[in-house]
Write a protein that holds these residues in place. Structure first.
Motif, mmCIF file in Angstrom:
data_model
loop_
_atom_site.group_PDB
_atom_site.id
_atom_site.type_symbol
_atom_site.label_atom_id
_atom_site.label_comp_id
_atom_site.label_asym_id
_atom_site.label_seq_id
_atom_site.Cartn_x
_atom_site.Cartn_y
_atom_site.Cartn_z
ATOM 1 N N ALA A 94 0.964 -1.114 -0.052
ATOM 2 C CA ALA A 94 0.174 -0.039 0.151
ATOM 3 C C ALA A 94 0.834 1.231 0.129
ATOM 4 C CB ALA A 94 -0.822 0.145 1.452
ATOM 5 N N GLU A 95 1.934 1.288 0.914
ATOM 6 C CA GLU A 95 2.928 2.450 0.969
ATOM 7 C C GLU A 95 3.636 2.686 -0.554
ATOM 8 O OE1 GLU A 95 4.712 3.763 4.599
ATOM 9 O OE2 GLU A 95 4.771 1.467 4.894
ATOM 10 N N THR A 96 4.013 1.485 -0.917
ATOM 11 C CA THR A 96 4.378 1.575 -2.448
ATOM 12 C C THR A 96 3.631 2.036 -3.469
ATOM 13 O OG1 THR A 96 6.092 -0.299 -1.862
ATOM 14 C CG2 THR A 96 5.606 0.415 -4.195
ATOM 15 N N ALA A 97 2.216 1.450 -3.449
ATOM 16 C CA ALA A 97 1.227 2.158 -4.482
ATOM 17 C C ALA A 97 1.007 3.597 -4.221
ATOM 18 C CB ALA A 97 0.107 1.218 -4.234
ATOM 19 N N LEU A 98 0.922 3.746 -2.918
ATOM 20 C CA LEU A 98 0.796 5.500 -2.833
ATOM 21 C C LEU A 98 1.823 6.134 -3.338
ATOM 22 C CD1 LEU A 98 -1.436 7.137 -1.427
ATOM 23 C CD2 LEU A 98 -0.121 6.562 0.832
ATOM 24 N N GLY A 99 3.128 5.746 -2.843
ATOM 25 C CA GLY A 99 4.292 6.697 -3.639
ATOM 26 C C GLY A 99 4.388 6.767 -4.969
ATOM 27 N N LYS A 100 3.756 5.705 -5.907
ATOM 28 C CA LYS A 100 4.020 5.660 -7.253
ATOM 29 C C LYS A 100 2.879 6.757 -7.596
ATOM 30 C CE LYS A 100 5.351 1.002 -8.394
ATOM 31 N NZ LYS A 100 6.584 1.430 -9.276
ATOM 32 N N ILE A 101 1.566 6.618 -6.997
ATOM 33 C CA ILE A 101 0.637 7.521 -7.387
ATOM 34 C C ILE A 101 0.963 9.074 -7.174
ATOM 35 C CG2 ILE A 101 -1.857 8.415 -6.750
ATOM 36 C CD1 ILE A 101 -2.375 5.383 -5.945
ATOM 37 N N GLU A 102 1.704 9.200 -6.074
ATOM 38 C CA GLU A 102 2.167 10.659 -5.540
ATOM 39 C C GLU A 102 3.270 11.039 -6.388
ATOM 40 O OE1 GLU A 102 0.996 11.662 -1.249
ATOM 41 O OE2 GLU A 102 2.782 10.751 -1.342
ATOM 42 N N VAL A 105 1.052 12.569 -9.333
ATOM 43 C CA VAL A 105 -0.046 13.457 -9.296
ATOM 44 C C VAL A 105 0.247 14.422 -8.191
ATOM 45 C CG1 VAL A 105 -1.937 11.966 -10.249
ATOM 46 C CG2 VAL A 105 -1.529 12.031 -7.856
ATOM 47 N N GLY A 106 1.493 14.376 -7.619
ATOM 48 C CA GLY A 106 1.751 15.111 -6.322
ATOM 49 C C GLY A 106 0.815 14.545 -5.227
ATOM 50 N N GLN A 107 0.999 15.540 -4.106
ATOM 51 C CA GLN A 107 0.439 14.883 -2.920
ATOM 52 C C GLN A 107 -0.984 14.753 -3.091
ATOM 53 O OE1 GLN A 107 0.710 17.647 0.468
ATOM 54 N NE2 GLN A 107 0.304 16.258 1.972
ATOM 55 N N VAL A 108 -1.118 13.480 -2.149
ATOM 56 C CA VAL A 108 -2.606 13.037 -2.071
ATOM 57 C C VAL A 108 -2.668 12.940 -0.502
ATOM 58 C CG1 VAL A 108 -2.866 11.879 -4.199
ATOM 59 C CG2 VAL A 108 -2.270 10.445 -2.473
ATOM 60 N N TYR A 109 -4.090 12.836 -0.434
ATOM 61 C CA TYR A 109 -4.351 12.754 1.369
ATOM 62 C C TYR A 109 -4.992 11.259 1.419
ATOM 63 C CZ TYR A 109 -3.438 17.709 1.390
ATOM 64 O OH TYR A 109 -3.172 18.976 1.032
ATOM 65 N N ALA A 110 -4.499 10.692 2.668
ATOM 66 C CA ALA A 110 -4.889 9.343 2.726
ATOM 67 C C ALA A 110 -5.659 8.907 3.909
ATOM 68 C CB ALA A 110 -3.724 8.375 2.634
ATOM 69 N N ALA A 111 -6.388 7.781 3.983
ATOM 70 C CA ALA A 111 -7.048 7.154 5.171
ATOM 71 C C ALA A 111 -6.991 5.718 5.040
ATOM 72 C CB ALA A 111 -8.617 7.958 5.365
ATOM 73 N N VAL A 112 -7.220 5.130 6.027
ATOM 74 C CA VAL A 112 -7.169 3.574 6.021
ATOM 75 C C VAL A 112 -8.422 3.167 6.772
ATOM 76 C CG1 VAL A 112 -4.728 3.425 5.563
ATOM 77 C CG2 VAL A 112 -5.756 3.211 8.028
ATOM 78 N N ASP A 113 -8.945 2.089 6.517
ATOM 79 C CA ASP A 113 -10.014 1.270 7.310
ATOM 80 C C ASP A 113 -9.319 -0.057 7.826
ATOM 81 O OD1 ASP A 113 -12.014 2.673 6.656
ATOM 82 O OD2 ASP A 113 -12.743 1.722 4.884
ATOM 83 N N GLN A 114 -9.089 -0.053 9.219
ATOM 84 C CA GLN A 114 -8.490 -1.285 9.584
ATOM 85 C C GLN A 114 -9.526 -2.470 9.543
ATOM 86 O OE1 GLN A 114 -7.977 0.158 13.749
ATOM 87 N NE2 GLN A 114 -5.774 1.076 13.429
ATOM 88 N N ASP A 115 -8.556 -3.671 9.514
ATOM 89 C CA ASP A 115 -9.505 -4.728 9.630
ATOM 90 C C ASP A 115 -10.188 -5.228 10.830
ATOM 91 O OD1 ASP A 115 -10.216 -7.333 8.143
ATOM 92 O OD2 ASP A 115 -8.572 -8.461 9.364
ATOM 93 N N VAL A 172 -0.599 3.241 -12.802
ATOM 94 C CA VAL A 172 0.854 3.083 -12.197
ATOM 95 C C VAL A 172 0.844 2.013 -11.070
ATOM 96 C CG1 VAL A 172 1.251 5.542 -12.560
ATOM 97 C CG2 VAL A 172 0.521 4.859 -10.398
ATOM 98 N N VAL A 173 -0.422 1.746 -10.567
ATOM 99 C CA VAL A 173 -0.384 0.794 -9.427
ATOM 100 C C VAL A 173 -0.089 -0.417 -9.892
ATOM 101 C CG1 VAL A 173 -1.964 -0.354 -7.659
ATOM 102 C CG2 VAL A 173 -1.636 2.286 -7.865
#
Length: 282
Positions: A94-102, A105-115, A172-173
């Motif tokens: 997830a962190e790797t995918a987020l880095g590829k997206i940013e 497109v530059g900074q994105v804002y993220a949230a997560v749903d815990q299991d 990119v993901v």
């Protein structure tokens, strides 16, 4: 008992589909679902919301059966308050995918749903919840999002539209995650290969039901796999164009009891609510 209904499984999305904009169900929708149950059919919620965010609604419905949550990553047993099945998103991926997206497109804002049935929704600084009625816990920094197993990541961009962000993310993901768009301001990363159809198929098998027994209702592109799996897919009038393009039928909007309109027709109509009107896609 009421006359039999053509479908034994009624699969409904929540936001923009079964629920009105204020997160409530109309009396007409509740009555239609009650008639469906009297006719012997099962109602199955299939939603992007994680199990903890669905539980209060199921309590209001008096539902004690199954629900598909987390974009198909969870099959929740409401009666037992436990997950029959769940799959998590690898946090490093997830962190790797987020880095590829940013990087694109530059900074994105993220949230997560815990299991888990008591998992929290965590949001980093700058992230705005698309559904302000849903509870979330703000953390101090992005690293704090990854402390516990997660079912998905939610993304928002300060300038790009949801379609633009989702399109770039998919490009990119790759196989790191599945990218979905489930509502206004809601682009998500979930475990690779997991969709609403995954959870729906598992829940239906548990209930002894098949795709041929199923009619599905939705409003966003994340409902496309569910429509592909079910015998019939019904899009709301307020649905995203991508979903309308693959739907078998377009009903009225969620604010105008579009699901109830179709269920009443399948059950033989409901004169007290007036004529049934809907459009059929070619």
């Amino acid at each position: 008992m009421a006359a039999p209904i053509a479908y034994s499984l009624i699969a409904t999305d929540l936001d923009g589909t079964l629920l009105r904009g204020d997160d409530t169900l109309s009396d007409r929708s509740l009555a239609a679902l009650a008639r469906v149950a009297d006719a012997g059919a099962q109602h199955l919620v299939v939603t992007g919301r994680p199990a903890p965010r669905v539980r209060p609604l199921l309590d209001d419905l008096g539902a004690t059966g199954l629900a598909v949550c987390g974009q198909g990553a969870q099959v929740y047993d409401a009666g037992a308050d436990r997950l029959l099945w769940s799959i998590t998103l690898d946090r490093e991926l997830a962190e790797t995918a987020l880095g590829k997206i940013e990087a694109e497109v530059g900074q994105v804002y993220a949230a997560v749903d815990q299991d888990g049935v008591d998992g929290l929704t965590l949001i980093e600084p700058g992230y705005l919840m698309p559904h302000p009625t849903l509870p979330a816990v703000r953390v101090d920094r992005r690293d704090d999002l990854w402390g516990e197993p997660i079912s998905k990541v939610l993304l928002r961009h300060p300038h790009l539209s949801d379609d633009e962000l989702a399109g770039t993310a998919r490009s990119v993901v790759g196989s790191l995650a599945t990218v979905t768009m489930s509502g206004p301001g809601t682009v998500e990363l979930q475990p690779c290969g997991i969709t609403k159809a995954t959870g729906l198929a598992l829940a239906a098998e548990h209930l002894g039901l098949r795709p041929a027994d199923t009619i599905a209702f939705g409003d966003m592109p994340n409902d496309i796999p569910m429509f592909d799996w079910a015998a019939r897919g019904v899009a709301m009038a307020n649905a995203h164009p991508e979903l309308k393009a693959v739907a078998d039928e377009v009903t009225l909007s969620n604010e105008d009891d579009g699901i109830a309109v179709v269920l009443e027709r399948l059950l033989g109509g409901a004169a007290q609510y007036g004529p049934l009107t809907l459009s059929i896609e070619p």
